[in-house]
Write a protein that holds these residues in place. Structure first.
Motif, PDB file in Angstrom:
ATOM      1  N   ARG A   1       0.328  80.336 -66.760  1.00  0.00           N
ATOM      2  CA  ARG A   1       1.057  79.267 -66.075  1.00  0.00           C
ATOM      3  C   ARG A   1       2.513  79.633 -65.815  1.00  0.00           C
ATOM      4  O   ARG A   1       3.115  79.178 -64.841  1.00  0.00           O
ATOM      5  N   LYS A   2       3.086  80.461 -66.668  1.00  0.00           N
ATOM      6  CA  LYS A   2       4.510  80.769 -66.556  1.00  0.00           C
ATOM      7  C   LYS A   2       4.862  81.643 -65.356  1.00  0.00           C
ATOM      8  O   LYS A   2       6.043  81.773 -65.015  1.00  0.00           O
ATOM      9  N   VAL A   3       3.859  82.273 -64.730  1.00  0.00           N
ATOM     10  CA  VAL A   3       4.181  83.044 -63.521  1.00  0.00           C
ATOM     11  C   VAL A   3       4.500  82.098 -62.360  1.00  0.00           C
ATOM     12  O   VAL A   3       4.974  82.541 -61.312  1.00  0.00           O
ATOM     13  N   PHE A   4       4.244  80.811 -62.551  1.00  0.00           N
ATOM     14  CA  PHE A   4       4.577  79.814 -61.527  1.00  0.00           C
ATOM     15  C   PHE A   4       5.829  79.019 -61.922  1.00  0.00           C
ATOM     16  O   PHE A   4       6.051  77.912 -61.426  1.00  0.00           O
ATOM     17  N   THR A   5       6.661  79.593 -62.786  1.00  0.00           N
ATOM     18  CA  THR A   5       7.926  78.960 -63.142  1.00  0.00           C
ATOM     19  C   THR A   5       8.770  78.733 -61.883  1.00  0.00           C
ATOM     20  O   THR A   5       8.985  79.656 -61.111  1.00  0.00           O
ATOM     21  N   GLY A   6       9.200  77.512 -61.698  1.00  0.00           N
ATOM     22  CA  GLY A   6       9.985  77.168 -60.508  1.00  0.00           C
ATOM     23  C   GLY A   6       9.156  76.616 -59.368  1.00  0.00           C
ATOM     24  O   GLY A   6       9.706  76.337 -58.284  1.00  0.00           O
ATOM     25  N   PHE A   7       7.864  76.426 -59.578  1.00  0.00           N
ATOM     26  CA  PHE A   7       6.966  75.964 -58.512  1.00  0.00           C
ATOM     27  C   PHE A   7       7.406  74.601 -57.960  1.00  0.00           C
ATOM     28  O   PHE A   7       7.482  74.406 -56.743  1.00  0.00           O
ATOM     29  N   GLY A   8       7.696  73.639 -58.847  1.00  0.00           N
ATOM     30  CA  GLY A   8       8.031  72.291 -58.405  1.00  0.00           C
ATOM     31  C   GLY A   8       9.305  72.243 -57.577  1.00  0.00           C
ATOM     32  O   GLY A   8       9.348  71.625 -56.512  1.00  0.00           O
ATOM     33  N   ALA A   9      10.357  72.906 -58.075  1.00  0.00           N
ATOM     34  CA  ALA A   9      11.619  72.925 -57.340  1.00  0.00           C
ATOM     35  C   ALA A   9      11.456  73.631 -56.002  1.00  0.00           C
ATOM     36  O   ALA A   9      12.055  73.222 -54.995  1.00  0.00           O
ATOM     37  N   THR A  10      10.654  74.680 -55.988  1.00  0.00           N
ATOM     38  CA  THR A  10      10.402  75.403 -54.737  1.00  0.00           C
ATOM     39  C   THR A  10       9.686  74.521 -53.732  1.00  0.00           C
ATOM     40  O   THR A  10      10.073  74.461 -52.558  1.00  0.00           O
ATOM     41  N   PHE A  11       8.651  73.827 -54.176  1.00  0.00           N
ATOM     42  CA  PHE A  11       7.864  72.994 -53.262  1.00  0.00           C
ATOM     43  C   PHE A  11       8.714  71.880 -52.657  1.00  0.00           C
ATOM     44  O   PHE A  11       8.721  71.679 -51.429  1.00  0.00           O
ATOM     45  N   VAL A  12       9.444  71.164 -53.494  1.00  0.00           N
ATOM     46  CA  VAL A  12      10.254  70.048 -52.994  1.00  0.00           C
ATOM     47  C   VAL A  12      11.400  70.561 -52.125  1.00  0.00           C
ATOM     48  O   VAL A  12      11.652  70.050 -51.018  1.00  0.00           O
ATOM     49  N   GLY A  13      12.093  71.591 -52.610  1.00  0.00           N
ATOM     50  CA  GLY A  13      13.246  72.109 -51.882  1.00  0.00           C
ATOM     51  C   GLY A  13      12.893  72.650 -50.515  1.00  0.00           C
ATOM     52  O   GLY A  13      13.562  72.338 -49.517  1.00  0.00           O
ATOM     53  N   TYR A  14      11.824  73.437 -50.443  1.00  0.00           N
ATOM     54  CA  TYR A  14      11.487  74.046 -49.164  1.00  0.00           C
ATOM     55  C   TYR A  14      10.709  73.102 -48.254  1.00  0.00           C
ATOM     56  O   TYR A  14      10.659  73.327 -47.036  1.00  0.00           O
ATOM     57  N   SER A  15      10.130  72.046 -48.797  1.00  0.00           N
ATOM     58  CA  SER A  15       9.569  71.000 -47.936  1.00  0.00           C
ATOM     59  C   SER A  15      10.694  70.287 -47.195  1.00  0.00           C
ATOM     60  O   SER A  15      10.617  70.057 -45.978  1.00  0.00           O
ATOM     61  N   LEU A  16      11.766  69.952 -47.918  1.00  0.00           N
ATOM     62  CA  LEU A  16      12.923  69.317 -47.290  1.00  0.00           C
ATOM     63  C   LEU A  16      13.588  70.258 -46.295  1.00  0.00           C
ATOM     64  O   LEU A  16      13.960  69.859 -45.185  1.00  0.00           O
ATOM     65  N   GLN A  17      13.737  71.514 -46.710  1.00  0.00           N
ATOM     66  CA  GLN A  17      14.360  72.486 -45.813  1.00  0.00           C
ATOM     67  C   GLN A  17      13.523  72.698 -44.557  1.00  0.00           C
ATOM     68  O   GLN A  17      14.045  72.765 -43.446  1.00  0.00           O
ATOM     69  N   GLY A  18      12.207  72.822 -44.722  1.00  0.00           N
ATOM     70  CA  GLY A  18      11.321  73.030 -43.575  1.00  0.00           C
ATOM     71  C   GLY A  18      11.367  71.878 -42.598  1.00  0.00           C
ATOM     72  O   GLY A  18      11.338  72.074 -41.374  1.00  0.00           O
ATOM     73  N   ALA A  19      11.452  70.651 -43.129  1.00  0.00           N
ATOM     74  CA  ALA A  19      11.540  69.470 -42.267  1.00  0.00           C
ATOM     75  C   ALA A  19      12.775  69.545 -41.375  1.00  0.00           C
ATOM     76  O   ALA A  19      12.699  69.362 -40.153  1.00  0.00           O
ATOM     77  N   CYS A  20      13.922  69.834 -41.992  1.00  0.00           N
ATOM     78  CA  CYS A  20      15.171  69.897 -41.225  1.00  0.00           C
ATOM     79  C   CYS A  20      15.217  71.120 -40.322  1.00  0.00           C
ATOM     80  O   CYS A  20      15.747  71.055 -39.206  1.00  0.00           O
ATOM     81  N   LYS A  21      14.653  72.228 -40.796  1.00  0.00           N
ATOM     82  CA  LYS A  21      14.749  73.477 -40.049  1.00  0.00           C
ATOM     83  C   LYS A  21      13.914  73.438 -38.776  1.00  0.00           C
ATOM     84  O   LYS A  21      14.424  73.717 -37.684  1.00  0.00           O
ATOM     85  N   TYR A  22      12.648  73.091 -38.882  1.00  0.00           N
ATOM     86  CA  TYR A  22      11.782  73.101 -37.703  1.00  0.00           C
ATOM     87  C   TYR A  22      12.072  71.920 -36.783  1.00  0.00           C
ATOM     88  O   TYR A  22      12.179  72.084 -35.563  1.00  0.00           O
ATOM     89  N   GLY A  23      12.180  70.725 -37.363  1.00  0.00           N
ATOM     90  CA  GLY A  23      12.503  69.567 -36.536  1.00  0.00           C
ATOM     91  C   GLY A  23      13.876  69.700 -35.900  1.00  0.00           C
ATOM     92  O   GLY A  23      14.062  69.405 -34.718  1.00  0.00           O
ATOM     93  N   GLY A  24      14.846  70.182 -36.683  1.00  0.00           N
ATOM     94  CA  GLY A  24      16.194  70.374 -36.160  1.00  0.00           C
ATOM     95  C   GLY A  24      16.257  71.442 -35.088  1.00  0.00           C
ATOM     96  O   GLY A  24      16.974  71.297 -34.089  1.00  0.00           O
ATOM     97  N   TYR A  25      15.508  72.520 -35.279  1.00  0.00           N
ATOM     98  CA  TYR A  25      15.505  73.592 -34.282  1.00  0.00           C
ATOM     99  C   TYR A  25      14.997  73.084 -32.939  1.00  0.00           C
ATOM    100  O   TYR A  25      15.593  73.362 -31.894  1.00  0.00           O
ATOM    101  N   GLU A  26      13.891  72.339 -32.957  1.00  0.00           N
ATOM    102  CA  GLU A  26      13.345  71.806 -31.711  1.00  0.00           C
ATOM    103  C   GLU A  26      14.365  70.869 -31.041  1.00  0.00           C
ATOM    104  O   GLU A  26      14.535  70.902 -29.814  1.00  0.00           O
ATOM    105  N   PHE A  27      15.047  70.056 -31.848  1.00  0.00           N
ATOM    106  CA  PHE A  27      16.028  69.118 -31.303  1.00  0.00           C
ATOM    107  C   PHE A  27      17.224  69.857 -30.696  1.00  0.00           C
ATOM    108  O   PHE A  27      17.614  69.592 -29.552  1.00  0.00           O
ATOM    109  N   PHE A  28      17.798  70.782 -31.448  1.00  0.00           N
ATOM    110  CA  PHE A  28      18.991  71.482 -30.962  1.00  0.00           C
ATOM    111  C   PHE A  28      18.659  72.425 -29.801  1.00  0.00           C
ATOM    112  O   PHE A  28      19.469  72.585 -28.876  1.00  0.00           O
ATOM    113  N   LYS A  29      17.486  73.018 -29.828  1.00  0.00           N
ATOM    114  CA  LYS A  29      17.108  73.901 -28.719  1.00  0.00           C
ATOM    115  C   LYS A  29      17.043  73.120 -27.411  1.00  0.00           C
ATOM    116  O   LYS A  29      17.574  73.569 -26.379  1.00  0.00           O
ATOM    117  N   HIS A  30      16.409  71.958 -27.450  1.00  0.00           N
ATOM    118  CA  HIS A  30      16.320  71.145 -26.238  1.00  0.00           C
ATOM    119  C   HIS A  30      17.692  70.589 -25.843  1.00  0.00           C
ATOM    120  O   HIS A  30      18.050  70.569 -24.661  1.00  0.00           O
TER     121      HIS A  30
END
Length: 313
Positions: A77-106
């Protein structure tokens, strides 16, 4: 008795989402969550060993030795240390990154005539991706700080990201969650600019060399182009952003209380030198190449599923 053909229910047509509408940007934002959260958290074992070797190159002889040591000493189980923070952090980042990119590009394209926008499309891709990532990192930074501290502190700094959040705020205040924001911007903004711009231009080059125009290709074929373009773009991203990635890991694990960002960066660089900025590059190329390709695969598959066009000309 079987019903007649005329009595069979008519198929329900999927409502088309208007391009560049609030619904469109909401869909792209959701697509970013789906693309980034699961993919980044899936490679946590790679990220764990990479971060620990960046902070202490002598800790493990190789990535395989790192995983073996962790499993032997602490369990699988310890090889997945940081899994929770990674999932939440990059879900938030992905939302802003992809949605924001489409918005700013247009938005940026709309400021120019169609001919001028096409001629300067590379600058538009660079500006849109930089703008989106600048915002996305504000949401990612606290979770990235927790993840790095959790992964690089032995024994682990916290049990999970909620525990880590409480400990950092208790010890350093809210500012402690953002002490790595500047190096994160230095890592992520060039990375994302490279990721989106190289993807757009690589995909454009692929379509230009195929026998059929994109509009006449099946969605499956278009998604295949996205996957190939994503992997090639990922290799470039890994190289461009790696020195800053090393520094983010070092700063989050080794910055002293009251030390300025410039002082911490200078002190750390004096210890590791230029060569130290490239520790862990091969594994990051594999990790980022795979991540980027699957993110574009998932993102464009999601867009195609809800009736939107895939990314790229």
């Amino acid at each position: 008795m079987s019903s007649s053909p005329s009595s069979a229910p008519a198929p329900v047509a999927r409502r088309q989402i208007p391009l560049f509408s609030p619904e469109y940007y909401a869909a792209c934002t959701l697509g970013g969550v789906v693309a980034c959260g699961p993919t980044h958290s899936a490679v946590t074992p790679l990220d764990l060993v990479k971060c620990r070797r960046q902070v202490d190159p002598a800790l493990y002889k190789s990535n395989l030795d790192g995983w073996r040591t962790i499993v032997r000493n602490d369990g699988l189980r310890k090889v997945f240390t940081g899994f929770g923070a990674t999932f939440v952090g990059y879900s938030l980042q992905g939302a802003c990154k992809y949605g924001g990119y489409e918005f700013f590009k247009h938005t940026y394209s709309s400021l120019l005539s169609p001919e001028t926008a096409h001629r300067h499309r590379t600058l538009i891709y660079l500006g849109a991706s930089a703008s989106a990532e600048f915002i996305a990192d504000v949401f990612l930074c606290p979770l990235e700080a927790i993840k790095v501290k959790q992964q690089t502190t032995l024994p682990p700094f916290c049990r999970n990201f909620v525990d880590g959040w409480r400990k950092i705020v208790a010890n350093e205040g809210v500012a402690g969650l953002y002490k790595g924001l500047t190096p994160l911007w230095c890592r992520q903004i060039p990375y994302t600019m490279c990721k989106f711009t190289s993807f757009e231009r690589i995909v454009e080059a692929i379509y230009a060399r195929l026998p059929k125009p994109k509009e006449q290709m099946t969605q499956m074929a278009q998604i295949g182009v996205s996957f190939v373009g994503g992997y090639l773009a990922g290799i470039l991203c890994a190289v461009v952003s790696h020195p800053a990635d090393v520094m983010v890991s070092k700063v989050n694990s080794d910055r002293k209380a009251g030390e300025s960002m410039m002082a911490a960066t200078s002190r750390i660089y004096s210890k590791i030198g230029f060569a130290g900025l490239w520790n862990g590059l091969p594994v990051r190329i594999v990790m980022i190449g795979t991540l980027t390709s699957f993110q574009w695969l998932i993102y464009d598959s999601f867009k195609a599923y809800i009736g939107l066009p895939t990314t790229g000309h």
